[in-house]
Design a protein around this motif. Sequence first.
Motif, PDB file in Angstrom:
ATOM      1  N   VAL A 165     -38.543 -14.336  -5.411  1.00  0.00           N
ATOM      2  CA  VAL A 165     -38.723 -14.824  -4.082  1.00  0.00           C
ATOM      3  C   VAL A 165     -37.162 -14.725  -3.397  1.00  0.00           C
ATOM      4  N   VAL A 166     -37.126 -13.845  -2.229  1.00  0.00           N
ATOM      5  CA  VAL A 166     -35.931 -13.479  -1.692  1.00  0.00           C
ATOM      6  C   VAL A 166     -36.029 -14.058  -0.175  1.00  0.00           C
ATOM      7  N   SER A 167     -35.017 -14.818   0.241  1.00  0.00           N
ATOM      8  CA  SER A 167     -35.014 -15.534   1.552  1.00  0.00           C
ATOM      9  C   SER A 167     -33.601 -15.492   2.114  1.00  0.00           C
ATOM     10  N   TYR A 168     -33.692 -15.301   3.356  1.00  0.00           N
ATOM     11  CA  TYR A 168     -32.295 -15.082   4.074  1.00  0.00           C
ATOM     12  C   TYR A 168     -32.596 -15.569   5.550  1.00  0.00           C
TER      13      TYR A 168
ATOM     14  N   LEU B 141     -38.674  -4.297  -2.215  1.00  0.00           N
ATOM     15  CA  LEU B 141     -38.842  -5.546  -1.434  1.00  0.00           C
ATOM     16  C   LEU B 141     -40.223  -5.522  -0.876  1.00  0.00           C
ATOM     17  N   CYS B 142     -41.003  -6.459  -0.948  1.00  0.00           N
ATOM     18  CA  CYS B 142     -42.332  -6.513  -0.185  1.00  0.00           C
ATOM     19  C   CYS B 142     -42.551  -7.884   0.406  1.00  0.00           C
ATOM     20  N   SER B 143     -43.483  -7.709   1.358  1.00  0.00           N
ATOM     21  CA  SER B 143     -43.758  -8.760   2.360  1.00  0.00           C
ATOM     22  C   SER B 143     -44.787  -9.783   1.646  1.00  0.00           C
ATOM     23  N   ASP B 144     -44.805 -10.950   1.946  1.00  0.00           N
ATOM     24  CA  ASP B 144     -45.744 -11.923   1.358  1.00  0.00           C
ATOM     25  C   ASP B 144     -47.093 -11.923   2.222  1.00  0.00           C
ATOM     26  N   THR B 145     -47.899 -10.739   2.198  1.00  0.00           N
ATOM     27  CA  THR B 145     -48.969 -10.582   2.882  1.00  0.00           C
ATOM     28  C   THR B 145     -50.145  -9.893   1.989  1.00  0.00           C
TER      29      THR B 145
ATOM     30  N   ARG C   6     -29.967 -23.095  18.068  1.00  0.00           N
ATOM     31  CA  ARG C   6     -29.305 -22.813  16.541  1.00  0.00           C
ATOM     32  C   ARG C   6     -30.421 -23.028  15.466  1.00  0.00           C
ATOM     33  N   LYS C   7     -31.480 -23.377  15.770  1.00  0.00           N
ATOM     34  CA  LYS C   7     -32.605 -23.459  14.691  1.00  0.00           C
ATOM     35  C   LYS C   7     -32.556 -22.121  14.063  1.00  0.00           C
ATOM     36  N   LYS C   8     -32.602 -22.096  12.807  1.00  0.00           N
ATOM     37  CA  LYS C   8     -32.619 -20.845  11.972  1.00  0.00           C
ATOM     38  C   LYS C   8     -34.036 -20.500  11.877  1.00  0.00           C
ATOM     39  N   LYS C   9     -34.163 -19.008  11.667  1.00  0.00           N
ATOM     40  CA  LYS C   9     -35.491 -18.483  11.042  1.00  0.00           C
ATOM     41  C   LYS C   9     -35.410 -17.907  10.036  1.00  0.00           C
ATOM     42  N   ILE C  10     -35.823 -18.345   8.691  1.00  0.00           N
ATOM     43  CA  ILE C  10     -35.523 -17.869   7.516  1.00  0.00           C
ATOM     44  C   ILE C  10     -36.893 -16.800   7.338  1.00  0.00           C
ATOM     45  N   LEU C  11     -36.253 -15.554   6.839  1.00  0.00           N
ATOM     46  CA  LEU C  11     -37.443 -14.698   6.367  1.00  0.00           C
ATOM     47  C   LEU C  11     -37.539 -14.638   4.688  1.00  0.00           C
ATOM     48  N   GLU C  12     -38.821 -14.399   4.614  1.00  0.00           N
ATOM     49  CA  GLU C  12     -38.849 -14.494   2.861  1.00  0.00           C
ATOM     50  C   GLU C  12     -39.725 -12.925   2.556  1.00  0.00           C
ATOM     51  N   PHE C  13     -39.459 -12.723   1.358  1.00  0.00           N
ATOM     52  CA  PHE C  13     -39.850 -11.395   0.933  1.00  0.00           C
ATOM     53  C   PHE C  13     -39.881 -11.801  -0.562  1.00  0.00           C
TER      54      PHE C  13
END
Length: 161
Positions: free
Chosen positions: A118-121, A144-148, A40-47
Motif C-alpha cells: 500500500v503506497v500513500s503520500y 503502481l495501481c489505483s484502489d479501484t 492546510r488539511k492534507k489530502k492523502i493519496l493511496e495506491f
Amino acid sequence: MGDYGADYAEYGAAYTGSRLEDGMKMKKIKKSTIVEAQKRKKKILEFYYMTPEKTDARELTRLITSVDEEKVDVWPELNLMEVVLDSDSLIFQDGRECFVDPLDLEFIEERKIQSIYVVSYEEGDAQKAREVIREILEAKGGFLCSDTEDFEPMFTANTIL
C-alpha cells in the motif's frame, strides 16, 4: 497551593485549581488562524505497488537515490518503508493482506505478483513521491495501481511522471 503559588504570584495571578485569576488572560484565537488550519488539511493519496519480484521494505530503501539517506527509514518487522518528503511522508506498507476477494487474487495470480505494498503520500508531495516510486519501478518492475475495481489507472516506470 504548594510550590506553584510563588511562581504565579510573581505574575499577578493566583492559582486556583485549573483557573488563573487576576492579571492572566486567555489568548483568543483569531478566525483567520482557524481558516489557515482548514486550508492546510492534507489530502492523502493511496495506491498499490505490485511487482512480480519478491522484495521487502529494507531492499526498497536501497533503491532510492533522489532523497537523502537520512530521510528514508524502514521498519522490517512491519515490512514498512517511510520516506520523509516536504509536506508529509511517502509510505510503502506491506499490502498482501488487503487482497482476499477471488477476482483480486485472480488478477494478482495472472500477473505473477510476488510483492504488494500500500503506497500513500500527501497530494502536495506528488512530484517528489512519484520520482521515488519511479526509482523503485525501474529497479523492481511492476506497476503502481489505483484502489479501484479494475486497478486503473496503472502506472509503470515509463508513465509515472
